[in-house]
Motif scaffolding. Structure first.
Motif, PDB file in Angstrom:
ATOM      1  N   THR A 198       0.850  -1.190   0.000  1.00  0.00           N
ATOM      2  CA  THR A 198       0.000   0.000   0.000  1.00  0.00           C
ATOM      3  C   THR A 198       0.880   1.232   0.000  1.00  0.00           C
ATOM      4  OG1 THR A 198      -1.844   1.107   1.126  1.00  0.00           O
ATOM      5  CG2 THR A 198      -0.135   0.175   2.521  1.00  0.00           C
ATOM      6  N   HIS A 199       0.280   2.371  -0.241  1.00  0.00           N
ATOM      7  CA  HIS A 199       1.007   3.636  -0.159  1.00  0.00           C
ATOM      8  C   HIS A 199       1.405   3.879   1.305  1.00  0.00           C
ATOM      9  CE1 HIS A 199       2.190   7.768  -0.775  1.00  0.00           C
ATOM     10  NE2 HIS A 199       1.324   8.175   0.141  1.00  0.00           N
ATOM     11  N   ILE A 200       2.667   4.163   1.529  1.00  0.00           N
ATOM     12  CA  ILE A 200       3.169   4.351   2.889  1.00  0.00           C
ATOM     13  C   ILE A 200       2.852   5.769   3.350  1.00  0.00           C
ATOM     14  CG2 ILE A 200       5.225   4.389   4.351  1.00  0.00           C
ATOM     15  CD1 ILE A 200       6.422   2.280   2.440  1.00  0.00           C
ATOM     16  N   LEU A 201       2.135   5.877   4.437  1.00  0.00           N
ATOM     17  CA  LEU A 201       1.713   7.164   4.971  1.00  0.00           C
ATOM     18  C   LEU A 201       2.769   7.684   5.948  1.00  0.00           C
ATOM     19  CD1 LEU A 201      -2.013   6.240   5.735  1.00  0.00           C
ATOM     20  CD2 LEU A 201      -1.132   7.424   3.714  1.00  0.00           C
ATOM     21  N   ASP A 202       3.380   8.799   5.588  1.00  0.00           N
ATOM     22  CA  ASP A 202       4.412   9.365   6.463  1.00  0.00           C
ATOM     23  C   ASP A 202       3.851   9.709   7.834  1.00  0.00           C
ATOM     24  OD1 ASP A 202       6.279   9.149   4.455  1.00  0.00           O
ATOM     25  OD2 ASP A 202       6.029  11.210   3.752  1.00  0.00           O
ATOM     26  N   GLU A 203       2.596  10.170   7.869  1.00  0.00           N
ATOM     27  CA  GLU A 203       2.005  10.573   9.149  1.00  0.00           C
ATOM     28  C   GLU A 203       1.749   9.373  10.079  1.00  0.00           C
ATOM     29  OE1 GLU A 203      -1.488  10.576   6.118  1.00  0.00           O
ATOM     30  OE2 GLU A 203       0.685  10.883   6.146  1.00  0.00           O
ATOM     31  N   ALA A 204       1.765   8.158   9.508  1.00  0.00           N
ATOM     32  CA  ALA A 204       1.534   6.964  10.329  1.00  0.00           C
ATOM     33  C   ALA A 204       2.763   6.595  11.149  1.00  0.00           C
ATOM     34  CB  ALA A 204       1.130   5.789   9.448  1.00  0.00           C
ATOM     35  N   ILE A 205       3.932   6.985  10.680  1.00  0.00           N
ATOM     36  CA  ILE A 205       5.179   6.570  11.316  1.00  0.00           C
ATOM     37  C   ILE A 205       5.550   7.580  12.397  1.00  0.00           C
ATOM     38  CG2 ILE A 205       7.623   6.085  10.950  1.00  0.00           C
ATOM     39  CD1 ILE A 205       6.854   5.211   8.102  1.00  0.00           C
ATOM     40  N   SER A 206       5.334   7.175  13.644  1.00  0.00           N
ATOM     41  CA  SER A 206       5.548   8.083  14.777  1.00  0.00           C
ATOM     42  C   SER A 206       5.987   7.308  16.015  1.00  0.00           C
ATOM     43  CB  SER A 206       4.258   8.860  15.076  1.00  0.00           C
ATOM     44  OG  SER A 206       4.445   9.773  16.125  1.00  0.00           O
ATOM     45  N   PRO A 207       7.112   6.581  15.918  1.00  0.00           N
ATOM     46  CA  PRO A 207       7.538   5.759  17.060  1.00  0.00           C
ATOM     47  C   PRO A 207       7.897   6.619  18.265  1.00  0.00           C
ATOM     48  CG  PRO A 207       9.288   5.891  15.421  1.00  0.00           C
ATOM     49  CD  PRO A 207       8.074   6.513  14.807  1.00  0.00           C
ATOM     50  N   THR A 208       7.739   6.065  19.440  1.00  0.00           N
ATOM     51  CA  THR A 208       8.119   6.769  20.655  1.00  0.00           C
ATOM     52  C   THR A 208       9.629   6.905  20.723  1.00  0.00           C
ATOM     53  OG1 THR A 208       8.011   4.635  21.804  1.00  0.00           O
ATOM     54  CG2 THR A 208       6.107   6.076  22.003  1.00  0.00           C
ATOM     55  N   THR A 209      10.090   7.850  21.514  1.00  0.00           N
ATOM     56  CA  THR A 209      11.522   8.064  21.660  1.00  0.00           C
ATOM     57  C   THR A 209      12.136   6.953  22.504  1.00  0.00           C
ATOM     58  OG1 THR A 209      11.128   9.493  23.573  1.00  0.00           O
ATOM     59  CG2 THR A 209      11.303  10.552  21.411  1.00  0.00           C
ATOM     60  N   ALA A 210      13.460   6.841  22.413  1.00  0.00           N
ATOM     61  CA  ALA A 210      14.152   5.709  23.018  1.00  0.00           C
ATOM     62  C   ALA A 210      13.999   5.636  24.527  1.00  0.00           C
ATOM     63  CB  ALA A 210      15.631   5.766  22.656  1.00  0.00           C
ATOM     64  N   ASP A 211      13.753   6.766  25.182  1.00  0.00           N
ATOM     65  CA  ASP A 211      13.622   6.752  26.639  1.00  0.00           C
ATOM     66  C   ASP A 211      12.190   6.490  27.095  1.00  0.00           C
ATOM     67  OD1 ASP A 211      12.630   9.154  25.716  1.00  0.00           O
ATOM     68  OD2 ASP A 211      13.455  10.358  27.351  1.00  0.00           O
ATOM     69  N   GLN A 212      11.285   6.307  26.145  1.00  0.00           N
ATOM     70  CA  GLN A 212       9.891   6.045  26.479  1.00  0.00           C
ATOM     71  C   GLN A 212       9.596   4.544  26.460  1.00  0.00           C
ATOM     72  OE1 GLN A 212       7.363   8.599  27.204  1.00  0.00           O
ATOM     73  NE2 GLN A 212       9.347   9.572  27.558  1.00  0.00           N
ATOM     74  N   VAL A 213       8.455   4.176  27.025  1.00  0.00           N
ATOM     75  CA  VAL A 213       8.043   2.773  27.029  1.00  0.00           C
ATOM     76  C   VAL A 213       7.720   2.333  25.605  1.00  0.00           C
ATOM     77  CG1 VAL A 213       6.321   1.128  27.853  1.00  0.00           C
ATOM     78  CG2 VAL A 213       7.177   2.903  29.387  1.00  0.00           C
ATOM     79  N   ALA A 214       8.305   1.203  25.195  1.00  0.00           N
ATOM     80  CA  ALA A 214       8.089   0.680  23.846  1.00  0.00           C
ATOM     81  C   ALA A 214       6.946  -0.321  23.811  1.00  0.00           C
ATOM     82  CB  ALA A 214       9.362   0.013  23.329  1.00  0.00           C
ATOM     83  N   PHE A 215       6.855  -1.165  24.838  1.00  0.00           N
ATOM     84  CA  PHE A 215       5.817  -2.193  24.890  1.00  0.00           C
ATOM     85  C   PHE A 215       5.695  -2.695  26.316  1.00  0.00           C
ATOM     86  CE2 PHE A 215       9.807  -4.277  24.091  1.00  0.00           C
ATOM     87  CZ  PHE A 215       9.769  -5.465  24.792  1.00  0.00           C
ATOM     88  N   LEU A 216       4.675  -3.493  26.561  1.00  0.00           N
ATOM     89  CA  LEU A 216       4.419  -4.052  27.886  1.00  0.00           C
ATOM     90  C   LEU A 216       4.597  -5.560  27.843  1.00  0.00           C
ATOM     91  CD1 LEU A 216       1.243  -1.953  28.782  1.00  0.00           C
ATOM     92  CD2 LEU A 216       3.563  -1.608  29.649  1.00  0.00           C
ATOM     93  N   GLN A 217       5.584  -6.038  28.586  1.00  0.00           N
ATOM     94  CA  GLN A 217       5.811  -7.472  28.720  1.00  0.00           C
ATOM     95  C   GLN A 217       4.996  -7.986  29.905  1.00  0.00           C
ATOM     96  OE1 GLN A 217       6.822 -10.221  27.753  1.00  0.00           O
ATOM     97  NE2 GLN A 217       8.333  -9.975  26.129  1.00  0.00           N
ATOM     98  N   LEU A 218       5.037  -9.306  30.106  1.00  0.00           N
ATOM     99  CA  LEU A 218       4.282  -9.931  31.187  1.00  0.00           C
ATOM    100  C   LEU A 218       5.212 -10.565  32.193  1.00  0.00           C
ATOM    101  CD1 LEU A 218       1.514 -11.752  29.123  1.00  0.00           C
ATOM    102  CD2 LEU A 218       1.503  -9.424  30.000  1.00  0.00           C
ATOM    103  N   SER A 219       4.861 -10.451  33.472  1.00  0.00           N
ATOM    104  CA  SER A 219       5.625 -11.125  34.503  1.00  0.00           C
ATOM    105  C   SER A 219       5.428 -12.629  34.364  1.00  0.00           C
ATOM    106  CB  SER A 219       5.175 -10.663  35.894  1.00  0.00           C
ATOM    107  OG  SER A 219       3.835 -11.063  36.133  1.00  0.00           O
ATOM    108  N   GLY A 220       6.452 -13.374  34.764  1.00  0.00           N
ATOM    109  CA  GLY A 220       6.406 -14.825  34.611  1.00  0.00           C
ATOM    110  C   GLY A 220       6.037 -15.557  35.872  1.00  0.00           C
ATOM    111  N   GLY A 221       5.285 -14.935  36.761  1.00  0.00           N
ATOM    112  CA  GLY A 221       4.875 -15.595  38.002  1.00  0.00           C
ATOM    113  C   GLY A 221       4.102 -16.863  37.733  1.00  0.00           C
ATOM    114  N   SER A 222       4.196 -17.817  38.662  1.00  0.00           N
ATOM    115  CA  SER A 222       3.576 -19.131  38.460  1.00  0.00           C
ATOM    116  C   SER A 222       2.097 -19.145  38.812  1.00  0.00           C
ATOM    117  CB  SER A 222       4.315 -20.180  39.295  1.00  0.00           C
ATOM    118  OG  SER A 222       4.281 -19.835  40.661  1.00  0.00           O
ATOM    119  N   THR A 223       1.615 -18.120  39.489  1.00  0.00           N
ATOM    120  CA  THR A 223       0.196 -18.092  39.838  1.00  0.00           C
ATOM    121  C   THR A 223      -0.355 -16.698  39.610  1.00  0.00           C
ATOM    122  OG1 THR A 223       0.675 -17.513  42.136  1.00  0.00           O
ATOM    123  CG2 THR A 223       0.492 -19.857  41.620  1.00  0.00           C
TER     124      THR A 223
END
Length: 554
Positions: free
Chosen positions: A179-204
């Motif tokens: 598809t046509h690449i939309l420049d306005e769509a590309i807006s990643p957060t800066t390196a010091d910001q949260v990129a994603f949320l992982q999950l804790s590996g607790g057993s319960t």
């Protein structure tokens, strides 16, 4: 001083620590979007991912991410939105992950085994607007029905994308079309910001959410790739869930993408599937949790197949690998073993290839960073003597300062000066190697005597007929708690009765040299162990069997 918070409740690194980590070159100011873009520029023709029916080059990978980013923008997703990603091991998982990053949205990394209880909690905590899943999972589980249920209970959920037969939802396959690449769509957060949320590996319980920044996560990835000696020729077999932290960063798929190698995706961890992929793609590296190691060894031994020795490295992490199993891997199967001890919250330790055989078998290696600060404390938060077992606390350049949206839990899990209470019991040897002795929450208090479950499980697994073992606490009116050993037994034709087997197990532990109070009060033989979504033995479900399981014993 009062800690500032940002991104709806993610706790930032204190400014003075962030400055140190940047000055020392740990944090480079690179976000994950540019991380992939740079690899695509360095290794455009290299294969990045081998799927069941597709090989994706780095150049194609980066293009697909751009297309997907633009499609997601056209569907209404924007920077700052959250999206729960529950995908199987297909190349589309990686495209979606990086597309959300490139869009500036935050992926919430769910696992295929999660169900309504976990998913509904993630939506409640994050107010995620989108959900990505497959049509069907294991045992023909229909994720589309789960999506409908989530839609009814989570008003925030506006967009559902499905891989395969999407039905009334949006097909993920369409998000990857050119598809046509939309420049306005590309807006990643800066390196010091949260990129994603992982999950804790607790057993319960429901997993807690772990905010990982671009800077801290990529530091761990780069250093892990160096320790694991990954290169353009590396071929990493991925049979664990791709979204698992171990799978992503230790050194994992991101370590491979950093190095220009290839990830070989497997849809299940069975030795039949894995061995076929190893031979087909010339796999050099594989990563497993301990529960999967024994089936691989059994299959290789049964077929007299030297396939495990063809691997450059077999990584084992997620839980401690029993010493007896580590010894067998090296002595009988000529495996180049690397033990990994880490957590999605941060700290990771590796055994190194140039370590002695004794260190590789009996320890979980060394920390990644010289600025990984480690404390080993007693129950009163005082340092233990050198070499003694205590509670592991840590902070450093890739260990979080707090869970997402969890101030009450953070007050218990983090000290006022930022050390994370891992819940692990460890000791540090003179050579600096860490040895995991169990989980503090898994201690059994038997009439005042503390039993570390890990120690007893290690001893049980030295018995030649015990395939798997787990020690759990059971309530007792007199002793407070007693211990029960659940055992998966390698049956033989001349085995005695279960009661005599239990007696022989206890005698084996006495001969091994365990203290009398550590000998299990009860022994139960079971065919199949229950597992958590993170591939760990589910001890909560084992404890629930006391009232319903009458198979055994003594």
């Amino acid at each position: 001083m009062t800690t500032q918070v940002y991104l709806d409740g993610a706790v930032p690194y204190p400014a003075e620590f962030a400055e140190i980590y940047r000055k020392k070159g740990y944090w480079l100011g690179q976000n994950l979007s540019n991380f992939l873009r740079e690899s695509a520029q360095k290794y455009p023709q290299n294969i990045a991912v081998y799927d069941a029916d597709k090989a994706v080059s780095y150049a194609e990978f980066d293009h697909l991410v751009d297309y997907c980013t633009s499609h997601l923008y056209q569907h209404g997703l924007r920077a700052g939105d959250k999206a729960v990603v529950q995908m199987p091991n297909h190349y589309q998982f990686y495209v979606l992950f990086f597309a959300l990053i490139r869009l500036g949205a935050l992926p919430v990394m769910s696992l295929p085994a999660h169900r309504f209880a976990e998913l509904s909690s993630f939506f409640k905590q994050t107010q995620a607007k989108a959900y990505f899943c497959a049509d069907f999972g294991a045992q023909k589980f229909d994720y589309r029905e789960l999506a409908e249920k989530l839609q009814q209970t989570a008003p925030c959920l506006q967009h559902i994308f499905v891989l395969g037969n999407a039905g009334k939802f949006v097909a993920i396959q369409n998000l990857l079309k050119e598809t046509h690449i939309l420049d306005e769509a590309i807006s990643p957060t800066t390196a010091d910001q949260v990129a994603f949320l992982q999950l804790s590996g607790g057993s319960t319980g429901v997993p807690k959410l772990i905010p990982r920044t671009h800077d801290d996560y990529l530091y761990s990835v780069r250093e892990s790739a160096a320790i694991c000696r990954l290169s353009q020729s590396s071929r990493l077999l991925m049979v664990l869930p791709a979204a698992h932290n171990f799978s992503m960063s230790s050194a994992g798929s991101l370590g491979i993408f950093y190095s220009g190698g290839a990830v070989v995706l497997g849809t299940d961890p069975s030795p039949e599937t894995a061995f076929s992929l190893i031979k087909k793609h010339g796999v050099t590296d594989a990563c497993l949790v301990p529960a999967l190691v024994r089936p691989w060894m059994d299959k290789a031994a049964k077929d007299q197949d030297p396939i495990l020795s063809t691997l450059r490295c077999l990584q084992v992490g997620g839980a401690r690998l029993p010493d007896a199993v580590a010894t067998r891997l090296i002595d009988e199967f000529q495996v180049n073993l690397q033990q990994v001890f880490g957590m999605a919250e941060g700290l990771v330790n590796y055994t190194h290839f140039d370590m002695t055989k004794e260190q590789i078998i009996h320890t979980q290696g060394l920390k990644i960073s010289p600025d990984d600060e480690i404390l080993v404390l007693n129950d009163n938060d005082q340092p233990v003597k050198a070499g003694e077992v205590g509670h592991l606390l840590t902070r450093g350049p890739y260990t979080i300062r707090g869970y997402y949206q969890a101030p009450e839990h953070n007050a218990r899990s983090f000290t006022p000066d930022g050390f994370y209470r891992t819940g692990d019991l460890v000791r540090i040897r003179e050579d600096g190697c860490i040895v995991v002795e169990g989980r503090s929450k898994e201690q059994i208090n038997r009439a005042g005597e503390k039993i570390a479950t890990e120690e007893v499980e290690q001893a049980l697994l030295t018995h030649p007929q015990i395939r798997l073992a787990a020690l759990v606490a059971m309530p007792d009116e007199i002793m407070g708690e007693k211990s029960c050993a659940f055992i998966a037994w390698q049956a033989q034709t001349d085995d005695p009765s279960p009661i005599r087997l239990a007696m022989s197990v206890r005698q084996h532990l006495k001969d091994y040299g365990l203290a009398t109070y550590k000998i299990p009060d009860r022994v139960e033989f079971i065919e199949q162990f229950p597992y958590t979504a993170f591939g760990k033995i589910d001890k909560k479900r084992l404890r629930q069997q006391f009232e319903t399981n009458t198979n055994v014993l003594a």
